[in-house]
Every structure is written in C-alpha cells, then in structure tokens.
Design an enzyme around this catalytic site. Structure first.
Site, PDB file in Angstrom:
ATOM      1  CD  GLU A 160      -2.487  -1.260   2.660  1.00 22.17           C
ATOM      2  OE1 GLU A 160      -2.566  -0.271   3.412  1.00 22.17           O
ATOM      3  OE2 GLU A 160      -2.916  -2.380   2.962  1.00 22.17           O
ATOM      4  CB  CYS A 199       0.213  -2.861  13.410  1.00 26.24           C
ATOM      5  SG  CYS A 199       0.738  -2.487  11.737  1.00 26.24           S
ATOM      6  CG  ASN A 224      -7.714   3.365  11.499  1.00 27.43           C
ATOM      7  OD1 ASN A 224      -8.879   2.970  11.452  1.00 27.43           O
ATOM      8  ND2 ASN A 224      -7.180   4.140  10.591  1.00 27.43           N
ATOM      9  CB  CYS A 239       2.287   7.351   3.647  1.00 25.60           C
ATOM     10  SG  CYS A 239       2.449   6.124   4.934  1.00 25.60           S
ATOM     11  CB  CYS A 291       5.424  -5.812   9.285  1.00 22.07           C
ATOM     12  SG  CYS A 291       6.565  -5.009  10.445  1.00 22.07           S
ATOM     13  CB  CYS A 322      -0.387   0.689   9.106  1.00 19.75           C
ATOM     14  SG  CYS A 322       1.059  -0.267   8.969  1.00 19.75           S
ATOM     15  CB  CYS A 347       2.826  -3.867  16.530  1.00 14.57           C
ATOM     16  SG  CYS A 347       4.561  -3.386  16.503  1.00 14.57           S
TER      17      CYS A 347
HETATM   18  N1  SAH Z   1       7.191  -0.047  11.257  1.00 15.64           N
HETATM   19  C1  SAH Z   1       7.248   1.385  11.303  1.00 15.64           C
HETATM   20  C2  SAH Z   1       6.452   2.080  10.220  1.00 15.64           C
HETATM   21  C3  SAH Z   1       5.040   1.567   9.915  1.00 15.64           C
HETATM   22  S1  SAH Z   1       3.711   1.957  10.989  1.00 15.64           S
HETATM   23  C4  SAH Z   1       6.831   1.874  12.656  1.00 15.64           C
HETATM   24  O1  SAH Z   1       6.420   1.061  13.467  1.00 15.64           O
HETATM   25  O2  SAH Z   1       6.982   3.054  12.944  1.00 15.64           O
HETATM   26  C5  SAH Z   1       3.431   3.683  10.903  1.00 15.64           C
HETATM   27  C6  SAH Z   1       2.737   4.209  12.156  1.00 15.64           C
HETATM   28  O3  SAH Z   1       1.367   3.794  12.232  1.00 15.64           O
HETATM   29  C7  SAH Z   1       3.399   3.702  13.422  1.00 15.64           C
HETATM   30  O4  SAH Z   1       3.526   4.731  14.352  1.00 15.64           O
HETATM   31  C8  SAH Z   1       2.395   2.651  13.882  1.00 15.64           C
HETATM   32  O5  SAH Z   1       2.554   2.375  15.226  1.00 15.64           O
HETATM   33  C9  SAH Z   1       1.078   3.278  13.533  1.00 15.64           C
HETATM   34  N2  SAH Z   1      -0.034   2.332  13.484  1.00 15.64           N
HETATM   35  C10 SAH Z   1      -0.017   1.053  13.046  1.00 15.64           C
HETATM   36  N3  SAH Z   1      -1.224   0.496  13.159  1.00 15.64           N
HETATM   37  C11 SAH Z   1      -2.040   1.425  13.680  1.00 15.64           C
HETATM   38  C12 SAH Z   1      -3.420   1.442  14.038  1.00 15.64           C
HETATM   39  N4  SAH Z   1      -4.181   0.372  13.895  1.00 15.64           N
HETATM   40  N5  SAH Z   1      -3.922   2.595  14.542  1.00 15.64           N
HETATM   41  C13 SAH Z   1      -3.141   3.675  14.694  1.00 15.64           C
HETATM   42  N6  SAH Z   1      -1.837   3.726  14.374  1.00 15.64           N
HETATM   43  C14 SAH Z   1      -1.291   2.609  13.886  1.00 15.64           C
END
Ligand code: SAH
Length: 349
Positions: free
Chosen positions: A88, A115, A291, A101, A108, A334, A112
């Site tokens: 994406e 995510c 989100n 972005c 990944c 994401c 987390c």
């Molecule tokens: N791996 C990197 C970049 C990708 S995520 C990182 O962790 O920074 C980009 C941002 O979106 C990160 O701050 C991540 O924590 C956040 N993010 C991921 N999933 C999310 C969600 N469901 N709601 C809000 N923020 C989210």
C-alpha cells in the site's frame, strides 16, 4: 525488481548493449526520475526503443486498487511491484504540503498487536527501487489532488507497511534515490521505526538530514512488551540511548508516535511516564487515535481521555499534537487495504 532499481550507470550499460548511445540512457533516466514519466510518455524515443524498454526493463508498478477519501485529499493505492509484492502507498494532501507514505516491506515481522500489517506477518523485503517507485507513483497521482493542496509531493514518510530499519540496506538505497535522482530534500523525508535500536545511529550517519519518528506506544517495558514484541529485543533504555545518539549526530528533534488505545496505554500514569522521556529526548509527541483492525478487539481512546493525556504532557512542557486520522473509511490504516485483498497478498508470497 524494477527499472527503478538500476542506477544511471547500470541503465547506460543495458542501453549501450542494445546499440543505443550513452546519452539515450541519460535521457530515459531523467524522464523516469525527474518527470515520473512512463515509457509511453517518452515520445522523444523511437517506438521500437519504447517497446524494448517496456519488454525488458518494465516499470513494474501495477495499480490493483485505488480509493480516495477526504474529498480527494487522501488517495490510497494497492500496488503490485516488480510483478510480485503487493503493498500500500498513501498520498495525503494538506494545505501546505503533500505527503507520500511508502511501504518498505510487504507484510512485517514486528507483530505489533494493534497493527494490521503486523497481523499478516512478513512476506518480503522491497528493493530500493520498489520503495522509491511508490514515490514516483505518488508524484503522478499528486496532479489529481484538490486545488486546495499542493499538487506535487513535498514530503515522504516511511509509515506504510513494514519496518524500514529491518530492511535497512534497501531503505537506505531508497533514501538515496528519493533524495538524489528524485530531488526531494532530505529534511522533507522521515523514517518511522518501531525502534530497531542498532540501526538508528547508522541512519543518522548515512542521512543526517532525514527525520526520525519512533513508534513508542508505551512508556514502560512491561506495557510496551505486550504491544510491541520488538521491545523485548531493544528495550526502552537501549532505544532511548539510540535516539540520543541520533540527536547528537543530527541536531534534530525526533518524533514519538503513540497510538491512543482505550484502557491500554492512555492512562494518566503512562502520560506521566512519557513526559520525562519526551523532554529528555526533546521529542515531539504525535498521538494517533487507534484505527481498529479486524485482528484485535481494542478501540481508540475516547476524546476526553485523549484531552486528559494531552493536558498532562502539555503541563510538563512537552510538544504534542493529535494527528488527524485520514481515510478511515478507505481502510487507510497501515496494512488494512491489503488485508482486505488477502487473496492477492497471499499470491504475492
Ligand atoms: N514499522 C514502522 C512504520 C510503519 S507503521 C513503525 O512502526 O513506525 C506507521 C505508524 O502507524 C506507526 O507509528 C504505527 O505504530 C502506527 N499504526 C499502526 N497500526 C495502527 C493502528 N491500527 N492505529 C493507529 N496507528 C497505527
């Protein structure tokens, strides 16, 4: 791999091997990177050469799905790169800037819990050219942004799918292309990381003008271990040392990203623990209301909780903003769009 993986020297070698003069390669290269042109648009080349380029050095960027939100100011696209990886890319237009972005991996490995990309696991690293090709796509799409926003890409953030510092070599290669051949200023590019501590000082060394955002999400190791498994590898103390080293080398202000998750990391106690960390690192804190994703039951913090969290940080003197959440209705979190296209993503494995 795509044509965007070749540097000028490699492209020249190929074209010369086809009997073309070297200046032709410079012509193609400039149009690929400076004009974001497709071969069809390179009308100064012969049809035969365009055909051969298309066949042997394809652009390798195919749009599988495209959605818009926020009255056209947010555009999200599902791209297939190099005929394989499905990822994406998001384009966000604001009053004073337009941000691309980009994804650094398909899937990944960081896992987390909140995510959507983490929930799908790692499929592949993207090559440097495949990462940079997303910015090329965004530059083309920027012409379709509403007139209230700049119609050219001013900023690039590595906040799409994947962990850029787990794909360090290709991320650095992409940074070189984006800030070199594409001519986007280093200061307008930000790498976001979950906190791969050993790679952070190397980023500072290689690209001292490129920005750093660290996805912290919790201010003590127990809470963070539960949300961000990578914290077990690089706990908070080690991560803060790495950010310190980055600051010393770059003299820049890092960002701390923090998804606001209902009754998980949004307590007064977390805010009180975060404040001294942010102050010591001179970091700017970005709060992002969670989100919600299909694979995890949690909800975003309610607005009054976010206000209380902000107040504690502000009272302590921390610079904090609540990020506006773009494109919720188009699955712009994401990884969400590709989860929806699981079938396609699975085929790209
Ligand atoms: N791996 C990197 C970049 C990708 S995520 C990182 O962790 O920074 C980009 C941002 O979106 C990160 O701050 C991540 O924590 C956040 N993010 C991921 N999933 C999310 C969600 N469901 N709601 C809000 N923020 C989210």
């Amino acid at each position: 791999m795509t044509v965007y993986d070749l540097d000028l020297e490699q492209l020249t070698e190929r074209l010369v091997s086809w009997g073309e003069p070297a200046y032709r390669a410079r012509q193609v290269y400039a149009q690929l990177w400076r004009r974001s042109a497709t071969y069809d648009e390179m009308t100064d080349l012969s049809a035969a050469l365009r055909g051969r380029l298309e066949a042997e050095l394809p652009l390798g960027v195919e749009v599988l799905d495209e959605r818009t939100a926020d009255r056209g100011a947010t555009r999200k696209v599902l791209l297939q790169l190099g005929g394989r990886h499905v990822i994406e890319t998001v384009l966000m237009g604001y009053r004073d800037r337009a941000t691309a972005c980009v994804s650094s991996q398909s899937g990944c490995a960081m896992n987390c819990s909140f995510c959507a990309t983490g929930q799908m696991g790692l499929m592949n690293n993207l090559s440097a050219g495949e990462i940079a090709a997303q910015v090329v796509w965004a530059r083309r799409a920027a012409h379709k942004l509403p007139p209230s926003t700049p119609q050219r890409i001013t900023n690039v953030v590595f906040m799409g799918m994947g962990e850029p510092l787990s794909n360090e070599r290709h991320t650095f290669g992409a940074l070189e292309k984006i800030t070199g051949a594409m001519g986007i200023g280093d200061r307008h590019v930000t790498v976001s990381t979950i906190g791969v501590a050993p790679a952070i000082p190397r980023l500072a060394e290689a690209f001292p003008q490129v920005g750093l955002a660290v996805s912290l999400h919790a201010a003590d190791d127990v809470t963070r271990n539960a949300l961000v498994p990578a914290n077990k590898l690089w706990p908070l103390a080690e991560l803060q040392d790495a950010i310190d080293a980055w600051r010393e080398r770059t003299h820049r202000r890092p960002s701390i990203e923090w998804a606001m998750i209902d009754r998980t990391n949004d307590s007064d106690d977390q805010a009180e623990r975060l404040a001294p960390i942010a102050l010591r690192l001179r970091a700017h804190v970005n709060l992002i209301p969670l989100n919600p994703t299909p694979g995890w039951p949690s909800q975003p913090s309610p607005p009054e909780r976010i206000r209380a969290f902000v107040a504690i940080l502000e009272d302590a003197g921390v610079a904090v903003t609540v990020r506006d959440t773009r494109g919720r209705e188009i699955e712009a979190a994401c990884g969400q769009l590709s989860l929806e296209h699981e079938g396609v993503a699975a085929r790209s494995r």
